[in-house]
Motif scaffolding. Sequence first.
Motif, mmCIF file in Angstrom:
data_model
loop_
_atom_site.group_PDB
_atom_site.id
_atom_site.type_symbol
_atom_site.label_atom_id
_atom_site.label_comp_id
_atom_site.label_asym_id
_atom_site.label_seq_id
_atom_site.Cartn_x
_atom_site.Cartn_y
_atom_site.Cartn_z
ATOM 1 N N ALA A 1 0.864 -1.361 0.178
ATOM 2 C CA ALA A 1 0.120 0.138 0.064
ATOM 3 C C ALA A 1 1.042 1.190 -0.156
ATOM 4 C CB ALA A 1 -1.056 -0.002 1.263
ATOM 5 N N GLY A 2 0.375 2.262 -0.614
ATOM 6 C CA GLY A 2 1.285 3.450 -0.389
ATOM 7 C C GLY A 2 0.751 4.502 0.700
ATOM 8 N N ALA A 3 1.541 5.391 0.967
ATOM 9 C CA ALA A 3 1.173 6.332 2.343
ATOM 10 C C ALA A 3 1.942 7.544 1.996
ATOM 11 C CB ALA A 3 1.669 5.480 3.328
ATOM 12 N N LEU A 4 1.019 8.572 2.588
ATOM 13 C CA LEU A 4 1.627 10.070 2.696
ATOM 14 C C LEU A 4 1.532 10.452 4.056
ATOM 15 C CD1 LEU A 4 2.775 12.640 1.168
ATOM 16 C CD2 LEU A 4 0.563 13.218 0.590
ATOM 17 N N LEU A 5 2.739 10.639 4.534
ATOM 18 C CA LEU A 5 2.661 10.842 6.084
ATOM 19 C C LEU A 5 3.217 12.354 6.255
ATOM 20 C CD1 LEU A 5 4.041 7.700 7.561
ATOM 21 C CD2 LEU A 5 1.633 8.390 6.762
ATOM 22 N N VAL A 6 2.519 13.423 7.012
ATOM 23 C CA VAL A 6 2.909 14.675 7.273
ATOM 24 C C VAL A 6 3.261 14.504 8.859
ATOM 25 C CG1 VAL A 6 2.549 17.103 7.473
ATOM 26 C CG2 VAL A 6 1.734 15.802 5.404
ATOM 27 N N SER B 1 6.717 9.606 2.472
ATOM 28 C CA SER B 1 5.865 9.175 1.225
ATOM 29 C C SER B 1 6.503 7.567 0.756
ATOM 30 C CB SER B 1 5.869 9.949 -0.203
ATOM 31 O OG SER B 1 7.314 10.043 -0.707
ATOM 32 N N ALA B 2 5.348 6.631 0.753
ATOM 33 C CA ALA B 2 5.951 5.381 0.324
ATOM 34 C C ALA B 2 4.993 5.027 -0.863
ATOM 35 C CB ALA B 2 5.276 4.472 1.632
ATOM 36 N N SER B 3 5.752 4.618 -1.950
ATOM 37 C CA SER B 3 5.092 4.296 -3.138
ATOM 38 C C SER B 3 4.293 3.015 -3.135
ATOM 39 C CB SER B 3 6.160 4.379 -4.337
ATOM 40 O OG SER B 3 6.936 3.398 -4.154
ATOM 41 N N GLU B 4 3.194 2.743 -3.836
ATOM 42 C CA GLU B 4 2.271 1.663 -3.636
ATOM 43 C C GLU B 4 2.988 0.506 -4.493
ATOM 44 O OE1 GLU B 4 -2.338 0.390 -4.635
ATOM 45 O OE2 GLU B 4 -1.523 2.414 -4.302
ATOM 46 N N GLU B 5 3.526 0.791 -5.497
ATOM 47 C CA GLU B 5 4.080 -0.106 -6.599
ATOM 48 C C GLU B 5 5.554 -0.679 -6.238
ATOM 49 O OE1 GLU B 5 3.578 1.334 -10.638
ATOM 50 O OE2 GLU B 5 1.209 1.143 -10.409
ATOM 51 N N MET B 6 6.385 0.388 -5.867
ATOM 52 C CA MET B 6 7.839 0.106 -5.978
ATOM 53 C C MET B 6 8.438 -0.064 -4.334
ATOM 54 S SD MET B 6 8.812 0.341 -9.056
ATOM 55 C CE MET B 6 10.560 0.247 -8.726
ATOM 56 N N GLY B 7 7.341 0.246 -3.627
ATOM 57 C CA GLY B 7 7.977 0.158 -2.189
ATOM 58 C C GLY B 7 8.931 1.018 -1.754
#
Length: 358
Positions: free
Chosen positions: A37-42, A125-131
Motif C-alpha cells: 500500500a502507499g502512504a503520505l505522512l505529514v 511518502s511510500a510508493s504503492e508499486e515500488m515500495g
Amino acid sequence: MGVRYGSANEKMRDALARVAPGTPLRDGIDRVVRAQAGALLVLDDGPDVLSICSGGFLVDAPYSPQRLSELAKMDGAIIISLDGGRIARANVHLVPDPTVPTSETGTRHRTAERVARSLGVPVVSASEEMGVINVYAGGGKRQLQEVGRLLERANQALQTLERYKIRLDDAIANLTAVEVEDVATLRDVAAVVQRGEMVHRIADEIETMIVELGVDARLLRLQLDELYGEIDDELELVVTDYVADDHTAAQTLAEMSSLTDDEIHDLRLSANALHRIAESTDLGQSVAPRGLRLLNRTGRLDAESAAAIAQHFNGLSKLQRATIDELTAVAGIDAATAADVRETLARVTESAILDQYN
C-alpha cells in the motif's frame, strides 16, 4: 563528536531519526510497504499543516503501527503529531502551493515534496508499486535504503574517511614542522584547511547514515568516534592561528562548508577563506602562526591563558624563544605553568623536526 552541519541537514537528520529502524513510526511504514500500500505522512499537525488539509476525518487517537497500517489503506494523507504520539487526521487531501518547484513525477511524491518545501515540515511518502520510501525535510530528499545495503555503504565510507584522515594527519604534521622552523607558507595552511573540510564532509555523511540506521548503528558510532576524534577542534585551532584579526574561525569554517565539491579542490579558495591577506593567489608566501595550536598541547594551560600568551608574544617564533621569566610576565601565568609551556614547545619542536627528516 562535534560534527559541524547546517540547519537544513539537521532537519533532515531529525526526520530520519523519527523513521529509523526500531522506531514505532518505521514499524508502521514497513507494515504499509509489506502490504503493498502507499502512504503520505505529514509528521506535524501544526496550524500551517491543517490549513492546507481538505476533507478526510479527525482521528485524534494514540499512534500505533497497526493503526497506521489500517489507515493507509485509504488514499489520502495521514497527519501525525509533531511528537509522533498521536494520529491527528486521516484520508486528508493536501493542497500545497502549486508554484513550489518539485522534481518528482508521481502525484504522491510531488505533493510530499511541495508540502515539505512550502511549510518546512517533515513528510514521508511510500510508493504503492515500488515500495520506495522517501523522506522530505530541510529542503532535501532522502530515499530510505534496506539496512544491509546502508551498512555496506557506511563501511565503505568509513574506509574512505580513514584514508582521508591519514592525508589530513600528514598535512598537520607538515604544518607543525614548518611552523617550528618558521618557514610556513600559505599553501601549507590551506592544505590543512582543505583536507580538514574533506574529512568533515565524509564524517558528516556517515553521521547521517548512523541516524538513518537507528538501533543498527551502534558499532558504526564507535568506529566514527574513534576515527574522527577531535578533528574539528584541531582544525579550529589551525584556523584561529592564521585567520585575519577581523574574522573568526567559525566564519572561515562556514565558508569552507559552503564550497561545492568541485570548489573544495581549489587551494586558493581555502586560502581566501582565511581572509588573512589581500592577495591569496600567492600560495608560496610566508605566513606566521599565533601559536595557539601548539600552546593547546600544554596540559595545565587553559584556553584563556593560552590566548593571553599568544597575544603577548604576537607569534610562534617569539614564543619559542621566550624564557620562563618572560612567560611569567603574562598575567595569570606562574613559574610552573611557564616551565610546562617551555617544555611542551621544546618537545613539539624536537618531535616535528625528527619526523620531518626520518
